[in-house]
Design a protein around this motif. Structure first.
Motif, mmCIF file in Angstrom:
data_model
loop_
_atom_site.group_PDB
_atom_site.id
_atom_site.type_symbol
_atom_site.label_atom_id
_atom_site.label_comp_id
_atom_site.label_asym_id
_atom_site.label_seq_id
_atom_site.Cartn_x
_atom_site.Cartn_y
_atom_site.Cartn_z
ATOM 1 N N LEU A 104 19.507 4.878 30.197
ATOM 2 C CA LEU A 104 19.073 4.048 29.217
ATOM 3 C C LEU A 104 18.576 4.626 28.440
ATOM 4 O O LEU A 104 18.015 4.645 27.012
ATOM 5 C CB LEU A 104 18.178 2.407 29.471
ATOM 6 C CG LEU A 104 18.702 1.640 30.082
ATOM 7 C CD1 LEU A 104 17.840 0.151 30.695
ATOM 8 C CD2 LEU A 104 19.911 0.972 29.601
ATOM 9 N N ASP A 105 18.318 6.072 28.095
ATOM 10 C CA ASP A 105 18.289 7.119 27.425
ATOM 11 C C ASP A 105 19.420 7.900 26.059
ATOM 12 O O ASP A 105 19.764 8.069 24.962
ATOM 13 C CB ASP A 105 16.868 7.995 28.532
ATOM 14 C CG ASP A 105 15.953 7.666 29.090
ATOM 15 O OD1 ASP A 105 15.072 7.168 28.773
ATOM 16 O OD2 ASP A 105 16.279 7.896 29.970
ATOM 17 N N ARG A 106 20.173 7.628 26.716
ATOM 18 C CA ARG A 106 21.645 7.851 26.205
ATOM 19 C C ARG A 106 22.064 7.257 24.550
ATOM 20 O O ARG A 106 21.297 5.948 24.655
ATOM 21 C CB ARG A 106 23.227 7.627 27.338
ATOM 22 C CG ARG A 106 23.100 8.476 28.015
ATOM 23 C CD ARG A 106 24.549 8.518 28.817
ATOM 24 N NE ARG A 106 24.674 6.914 29.487
ATOM 25 C CZ ARG A 106 25.933 6.422 29.873
ATOM 26 N NH1 ARG A 106 26.616 7.242 29.784
ATOM 27 N NH2 ARG A 106 26.071 5.164 30.541
ATOM 28 N N PRO A 107 21.831 7.859 24.045
ATOM 29 C CA PRO A 107 22.647 7.424 22.524
ATOM 30 C C PRO A 107 23.231 5.871 22.644
ATOM 31 O O PRO A 107 24.522 6.101 23.449
ATOM 32 C CB PRO A 107 22.828 8.052 21.429
ATOM 33 C CG PRO A 107 22.472 9.615 22.058
ATOM 34 C CD PRO A 107 22.637 9.377 23.687
ATOM 35 N N SER A 108 22.844 4.861 22.405
ATOM 36 C CA SER A 108 24.274 3.911 22.098
ATOM 37 C C SER A 108 25.458 3.983 21.872
ATOM 38 O O SER A 108 26.424 3.311 22.062
ATOM 39 C CB SER A 108 23.220 2.734 21.952
ATOM 40 O OG SER A 108 23.116 2.688 21.008
ATOM 41 N N SER A 395 37.764 2.256 35.779
ATOM 42 C CA SER A 395 36.333 2.489 36.255
ATOM 43 C C SER A 395 36.050 3.882 35.806
ATOM 44 O O SER A 395 37.425 5.339 36.197
ATOM 45 C CB SER A 395 35.806 3.003 37.407
ATOM 46 O OG SER A 395 35.134 3.525 38.046
ATOM 47 N N GLY A 396 34.748 3.914 34.368
ATOM 48 C CA GLY A 396 34.334 3.432 34.240
ATOM 49 C C GLY A 396 34.262 3.217 32.726
ATOM 50 O O GLY A 396 34.660 4.290 31.732
ATOM 51 N N ILE A 397 33.434 1.844 32.038
ATOM 52 C CA ILE A 397 33.598 1.986 30.569
ATOM 53 C C ILE A 397 33.235 2.253 29.776
ATOM 54 O O ILE A 397 33.142 2.694 28.322
ATOM 55 C CB ILE A 397 33.840 0.433 30.511
ATOM 56 C CG1 ILE A 397 33.287 -0.139 28.876
ATOM 57 C CG2 ILE A 397 31.896 -0.168 30.894
ATOM 58 C CD1 ILE A 397 33.983 -1.356 29.246
ATOM 59 N N SER A 398 31.026 2.333 30.902
ATOM 60 C CA SER A 398 29.932 3.138 30.346
ATOM 61 C C SER A 398 30.078 4.409 31.016
ATOM 62 O O SER A 398 29.137 5.499 30.294
ATOM 63 C CB SER A 398 28.991 2.148 29.728
ATOM 64 O OG SER A 398 28.728 2.218 30.532
#
Length: 471
Positions: A104-108, A395-398
């Motif tokens: 959750l620290d990655r740039p969205s 796999s995987g989308i993000s």
């Protein structure tokens, strides 16, 4: 102390569909004490509070959206939904929505680039259902929120007192709640799940890395029991849109496993639960098998079955046995034990493949398996009496793509072939336009029905969309 979960939503969950349209649950998060979200179609829909944790409340409403396309509003913001499931249909399949550390620290914008791409195509090509194939969140860091679970599973505390149990459960409940909500609120993802009704099945990272394949002492400890209870409640809240004490109506059987099935005109969508009853020696308990077996009967002309870990793959059992020769590879043992191909699961793997072939070989019927988990795109086939049973892996989308060398190594391993069921060999094939069996790019899968014929195409982050593969 756990941070407050952010307000976010809406998100749609498919309950049923037919020539009349679709029935969905819609959820949204609001700060604790704030008014509930205002859901409406032609008329308002009353919102029910599902749970309050981490300073926020999750709300739900039920809606029926008529066939042909419909809109609903959440707090006055309009969202368009494709609801025609009788003719041409497009389904999306995605998995591995996160990474093990610092997700959750990655740039969205980078994290959710493919979610944004999927959302942007909706105006040109409506997508009726989003199939989420496992690891919808990466909850591996949740255990760091409490001293009793901080070093688990490497260090296993002794028996928890009642007060310790309650305190740990409250902390993990709040941390799961916050983590789901924080991910859900991110740009790119939020807009997409507000417009496509989802069907979800969990995998290990929705609980913790390797859940079910960990050493027995860790897996049966009090900390593990509390973690599983918290993860399951969060799964029901955020991947089914249900209360923690509610059994989703799409689920089959009455056992502990949360396998599900939904029928649309001409197509059955279903997913066995490969995590709830997993251990190092089994993938599904006999109770879970008893739930699944009747659900495989009476399916529509096309069945898409989600196996969160691939059902068709290379001879990973050879690698697993080789790893036992050195202690340097012990960290990877649970990853290999997770696979159907593990030597520990081979008889059950045959049972699973035989059950799938029985569906595939019905007159005028076809079955394809959808899977994620491996952070690579691939496809395979198994020979049956009536033709090829397809395995499609997206796999995987993000999750970041692994090194290209891993795709090369697995592609070489795939040349050995595999035939767990005698007379029904498994073969792995390159994606359309590719030269090796595995592709190391982030991706999602598009399934299309046009004039009663189904095809599949992978959208690859760097290469773009593949040519369609006829199923």
């Amino acid at each position: 102390m756990t941070e407050t979960a952010p307000p976010t939503g809406p998100m749609l969950f498919l309950r049923a569909a037919g020539d009349w349209g679709v029935r969905v649950a819609v959820t949204a998060m609001r700060l604790e004490g704030a008014p509930p979200p205002a859901f409406a179609t032609d008329t308002p829909h009353e919102a029910e509070a599902l749970a309050t944790r981490a300073g926020a409340t999750l709300w739900r409403a039920e809606m029926t959206l008529p066939s042909g396309g419909a809109t609903y509003t959440c707090d006055g913001v309009e969202h368009r939904v494709s609801t025609d499931v009788t003719g041409d249909v497009t389904l999306a399949f995605a998995s591995c929505n996160g990474q093990e550390n610092g997700d959750l620290d990655r740039p969205s914008a980078d994290r959710n680039a493919l979610w944004a791409h999927l959302g942007a195509r909706l105006d040109d090509e409506p997508v009726q259902v989003l199939l989420n194939g496992g690891d919808q969140i990466y909850a591996d860091e949740v255990t760091k929120a409490h001293p009793l679970s901080e070093e688990w599973p490497n260090e296993v505390p002794d028996h928890l007192t009642g007060e310790q149990w309650r305190d740990l459960k409250a902390t993990l409940d709040a941390e799961f709640f916050r983590r789901y909500a924080t991910q859900w609120a991110q740009e790119g993802y939020a807009e997409t799940v507000a417009r496509i009704p989802s069907l979800c099945v969990w995998d290990d990272h929705d609980i913790c890395d390797g859940w079910g394949s960990l050493r027995r002492k860790a897996q049966t400890s009090d900390v593990a029991k509390v973690l599983y209870a918290a993860a399951r409640e969060a799964y029901l809240l955020f991947q089914f849109g249900c209360r923690p004490d509610e059994r989703p109506e799409i689920c089959i059987g009455r056992g502990r496993a949360l396998a599900w099935r939904v029928d649309l005109p001409g197509v059955t969508l279903m997913a066995p639960d490969l995590r709830s009853t997993r251990s190092k020696s089994q993938v599904m308990s006999e109770e879970a098998w008893a739930d699944l077996s009747p659900a495989l009967r009476g399916t529509e002309a096309q069945t898409f079955l989600i196996s969160s870990v691939p059902a068709l793959g290379p001879r990973m059992s050879l690698v697993e046995r080789a790893m036992k020769l050195t202690r340097h590879m012990e960290d990877y043992e649970d990853d290999l034990r997770d696979q159907w191909q593990s030597y520990a699961h081979r008889p059950e793997w045959r049972r699973f493949l035989t059950a799938l072939m029985e569906v595939q070989d019905r007159p005028d019927h076809s079955l394809a398996v959808l899977s994620g988990e491996i952070h690579l795109a691939m496809r395979g086939t198994m020979r049956t009496e009536t033709g090829a049973l397809h395995q499609l892996v997206a796999s995987g989308i993000s999750h970041p793509a692994p090194p290209d060398g891993l795709a090369t190594a697995l592609s070489l391993l795939a040349r050995l072939g595999e035939a767990p069921v005698k007379g029904h060999p498994i073969r792995l094939h390159p994606l359309p336009g590719k030269t090796r069996s595995y592709t190391a790019e982030r991706n999602y899968l598009i399934l299309r029905r046009r004039a009663d014929r189904w095809s599949a195409a992978w959208h690859l982050e760097e290469s773009g969309e593949t040519a369609p593969l006829d199923l």
